[in-house]
Design a protein around this motif. Structure first.
Motif, PDB file in Angstrom:
ATOM      1  N   ALA A 190      -9.351   1.525   0.668  1.00  0.00           N
ATOM      2  CA  ALA A 190      -8.102   1.098   0.400  1.00  0.00           C
ATOM      3  C   ALA A 190      -6.992   2.096   0.813  1.00  0.00           C
ATOM      4  O   ALA A 190      -5.761   1.732   0.951  1.00  0.00           O
ATOM      5  CB  ALA A 190      -7.902   0.617  -1.076  1.00  0.00           C
ATOM      6  N   ARG A 191      -7.508   3.321   0.915  1.00  0.00           N
ATOM      7  CA  ARG A 191      -6.426   4.561   1.441  1.00  0.00           C
ATOM      8  C   ARG A 191      -6.757   4.850   2.648  1.00  0.00           C
ATOM      9  O   ARG A 191      -6.720   6.222   3.023  1.00  0.00           O
ATOM     10  CB  ARG A 191      -6.480   5.592   0.284  1.00  0.00           C
ATOM     11  CG  ARG A 191      -6.303   5.044  -1.014  1.00  0.00           C
ATOM     12  CD  ARG A 191      -6.648   6.127  -2.321  1.00  0.00           C
ATOM     13  NE  ARG A 191      -5.736   5.649  -3.453  1.00  0.00           N
ATOM     14  CZ  ARG A 191      -6.343   4.560  -4.263  1.00  0.00           C
ATOM     15  NH1 ARG A 191      -7.676   4.161  -3.782  1.00  0.00           N
ATOM     16  NH2 ARG A 191      -5.685   4.184  -5.519  1.00  0.00           N
TER      17      ARG A 191
ATOM     18  N   ASP B 232       0.635  -1.387   0.020  1.00  0.00           N
ATOM     19  CA  ASP B 232      -0.106   0.007   0.035  1.00  0.00           C
ATOM     20  C   ASP B 232       0.828   1.271   0.077  1.00  0.00           C
ATOM     21  O   ASP B 232       0.447   2.163  -0.602  1.00  0.00           O
ATOM     22  CB  ASP B 232      -0.913  -0.035   1.247  1.00  0.00           C
ATOM     23  CG  ASP B 232      -2.362  -0.974   0.932  1.00  0.00           C
ATOM     24  OD1 ASP B 232      -2.419  -1.318   0.011  1.00  0.00           O
ATOM     25  OD2 ASP B 232      -2.688  -1.300   2.068  1.00  0.00           O
TER      26      ASP B 232
ATOM     27  N   TRP C 185       0.616   4.155  -2.723  1.00  0.00           N
ATOM     28  CA  TRP C 185       0.150   5.558  -2.416  1.00  0.00           C
ATOM     29  C   TRP C 185       1.221   6.359  -2.862  1.00  0.00           C
ATOM     30  O   TRP C 185       0.979   7.967  -3.492  1.00  0.00           O
ATOM     31  CB  TRP C 185      -0.144   5.731  -1.151  1.00  0.00           C
ATOM     32  CG  TRP C 185      -1.329   5.028  -0.506  1.00  0.00           C
ATOM     33  CD1 TRP C 185      -2.166   4.072  -1.241  1.00  0.00           C
ATOM     34  CD2 TRP C 185      -1.313   4.508   0.913  1.00  0.00           C
ATOM     35  NE1 TRP C 185      -2.913   3.416  -0.356  1.00  0.00           N
ATOM     36  CE2 TRP C 185      -2.392   3.928   0.811  1.00  0.00           C
ATOM     37  CE3 TRP C 185      -0.664   4.779   2.042  1.00  0.00           C
ATOM     38  CZ2 TRP C 185      -2.866   2.986   2.222  1.00  0.00           C
ATOM     39  CZ3 TRP C 185      -1.243   4.362   3.263  1.00  0.00           C
ATOM     40  CH2 TRP C 185      -2.346   3.261   3.450  1.00  0.00           C
TER      41      TRP C 185
END
Length: 409
Positions: free
Chosen positions: A333-334, A192, A196
Motif C-alpha cells: 500500500a506504500r 494515498d 502517507w
C-alpha cells in the motif's frame, strides 16, 4: 576437498569446503551483482559468526571458480523455513529432512555463478547434481533451494531434468524516484497521498530521525530495541543474539556500508526505535527493525522502514529499496512492488517430487493471488515476471482485469 584442489581441475568439478573464508573474496564476489548482497561472501561470513562455520559447495573449471552455494539443514517445524508451510497445499514428503541450499536461514538467495553462457548452465547443473549426491549420502530426501528470485529459480530448474521451481513467497521492493517521497506522492492517488503525509506529519510532530553508521556503540544502543521486537514475534536469543549478529557483520565487512535510522522522541531524546540498512551499488537493503512499546511514536515503523528510507536512498543516488519478506499489504500500500520468490526442489530419487499438473496449477494460482493483492492495494498490476507463471488461458489482458476474481491470500 581444498580450494586449491578444486581450482586445479580442468573439467567442471565440485567439492565442499568448510567456511566461506576458504574461498578468496575476490573469486566469490566476482560471481555476484548489486542485487546479490545477501549472497556475498562477507554476509555469509557474518552468518557463520552467528551460527558457526558451515559448508560451502563450490564449482570450478580450468582453474577458475564458477559457482558457490552454502549448504545447511533446517529443522524448523513451522514458518519461513518449514517446507510443509512453504509448499502448502501441495502434497509431498515435506516433513522429511532435506539438504538446504543458500544462506543459513536466508530469505533472499541468488545464483552465485558465472554469467558466461554455457558455462553458467553447466555450473548450475553440476552444483545441483552434487547437492543431490550429498543429500543421498546423508540419508536426506532431497534438495531445496528457497527464496530465489523467480526468474533465477526458473533458470536453475531448467538446468536439471529433475528440478522443479515452486512459487512460495514474495519480496517487497520500492523503485526510488530521484526526488524520494515527493515523487512517490506525486504519482499516488489523492487518498494515498493524504494518508502517507498524515503518517509522516504525526510522527515528526513527536520525534526526530538521525542517520548514523553501524558501530559497536550503536549496536549496544539498538540491540535491546531489536531484541524486544524479535521477542514479540517469537524469535529467541534476546539482546545477546542481536549483538553477536551485528558484531559478526562488522567483523566480516558485511556491515561496512550499514546505516542506522534512529528515532528519538522530542520529550526525552532517548532512542526509542531503530532500523538497520545495508547499501550495495544502487540498492539499499532494510534488514532489522526494533522499537519500544511507546505510544508517543506514532507510525514509527512506517517512517523508519519506508518513508525516511526512501528519502535517504534518493539523497544518495540509490534506486532500489529492498524491504525483504514478506511483501505485506502495508508495504504494498506504500508503493512496494511484490516480486515473486520461488524455491527449487530436487529429489534424491529418479522422479520429480511434484506432479507436473499439480505444480502448474499451484504456480498459476499463486501468481493470480498476488496479482489480485496488488490490485486491491491500488498498485499497478505486476509485470511480466508474474504473468510468466500463469497458464496462458488465465493470463489477464486489458479486457479481463476487472473480471479477475478477488482471491484471499
Amino acid at each position: 576437498m581444498s580450494l586449491r584442489a578444486l581450482v586445479r581441475d580442468v573439467a567442471p568439478v565440485t567439492g565442499t569446503v568448510t567456511g566461506a573464508a576458504a574461498i578468496p573474496a575476490e573469486a566469490w564476489d566476482a560471481l555476484t551483482g548489486p542485487a546479490d548482497f545477501y549472497s556475498s561472501r562477507a554476509w555469509v561470513r557474518g552468518l557463520e559468526h552467528l551460527h558457526g562455520q558451515g559448508r560451502v559447495l563450490a564449482a570450478s573449471r580450468a582453474g577458475q571458480l564458477t559457482g558457490v552455494v552454502p549448504i545447511w539443514q533446517s529443522r524448523d517445524t513451522r514458518g519461513l523455513f518449514f517446507l510443509a508451510d512453504m509448499t502448502a497445499p501441495l502434497p509431498g514428503p515435506w516433513q522429511q529432512e532435506m539438504l538446504w541450499l543458500g544462506t543459513n536461514r536466508g530469505t533472499s538467495n541468488a545464483l552465485t555463478c558465472t554469467r558466461t553462457p554455457g558455462a553458467r548452465q553447466r555450473t548450475l547443473r553440476t552444483l545441483l547434481d552434487s547437492a543431490r549426491g550429498l543429500a543421498a549420502a546423508e540419508g536426506l530426501s532431497g534438495v531445496v533451494w528457497p527464496y530465489l528470485a523467480a526468474d533465477a529459480a526458473r533458470e536453475a530448474a531448467a538446468c536439471h531434468p529433475l528440478a522443479q521451481a515452486v512459487l512460495h513467497s514474495a519480496d517487497a521492493v520500492v523503485t526510488v524516484p530521484g526526488n524520494g517521497m515527493a515523487g512517490l506522492e506525486a504519482a499516488a492517488t489523492g487518498k494515498d497521498r493524504r494518508a502517507w503525509r498524515r503518517e509522516q506529519r504525526l510522527f515528526h510532530a513527536h520525534s526526530a530521525i538521525e542517520w548514523t553508521a553501524l558501530s559497536p556503540p550503536v549496536i549496544q544502543l539498538i540491540a535491546p530495541l531489536l531484541a524486544h521486537t524479535r521477542d514479540k514475534y517469537g524469535s529467541a536469543g534476546g539482546g545477546a543474539w542481536v549483538e553477536r549478529a551485528l558484531a559478526g557483520q562488522l567483523s566480516s565487512g558485511a556491515a561496512a556500508s550499514a546505516v542506522v535510522a534512529l528515532a528519538r522522541p522530542r520529550r526525552t531524546a532517548e532512542v526509542a526505535a531503530a532500523a538497520v540498512y545495508y547499501r550495495r551499488g544502487d540498492w539499499l537493503y532494510g534488514r532489522y527493525w526494533g522499537a519500544k512499546d511507546d505510544a508517543s511514536l506514532p507510525y514509527a515503523y512506517f517512517n523508519l522502514s519506508h518513508y525516511a528510507a526512501v528519502d535517504y536512498a534518493a539523497r544518495y543516488g540509490v534506486r532500489h529499496l529492498h524491504l525483504s519478506v514478506p511483501a505485506s499489504p502495508s508495504k504494498i500500500a506504500r508503493t512496494a512492488r511484490p516480486s515473486p520468490l520461488a524455491l527449487v526442489l530436487l529429489p534424491v530419487g529418479r522422479a520429480p517430487l511434484i506432479g507436473h499438473g499439480l505444480l502448474q496449477e499451484h504456480n498459476d494460482r499463486f501468481a493470480r493471488q498476488w496479482w489480485t493483492r496488488s490490485r486491491t492495494a491500488r498498485q499497478a498490476p505486476p509485470d511480466a515476471v508474474w504473468r510468466a507463471w500463469m497458464h496462458a488461458k488465465h493470463r489477464p489482458g486489458h479486457q479481463e482485469r476487472d473480471a479477475l476474481p478477488h482471491l484471499h491470500v
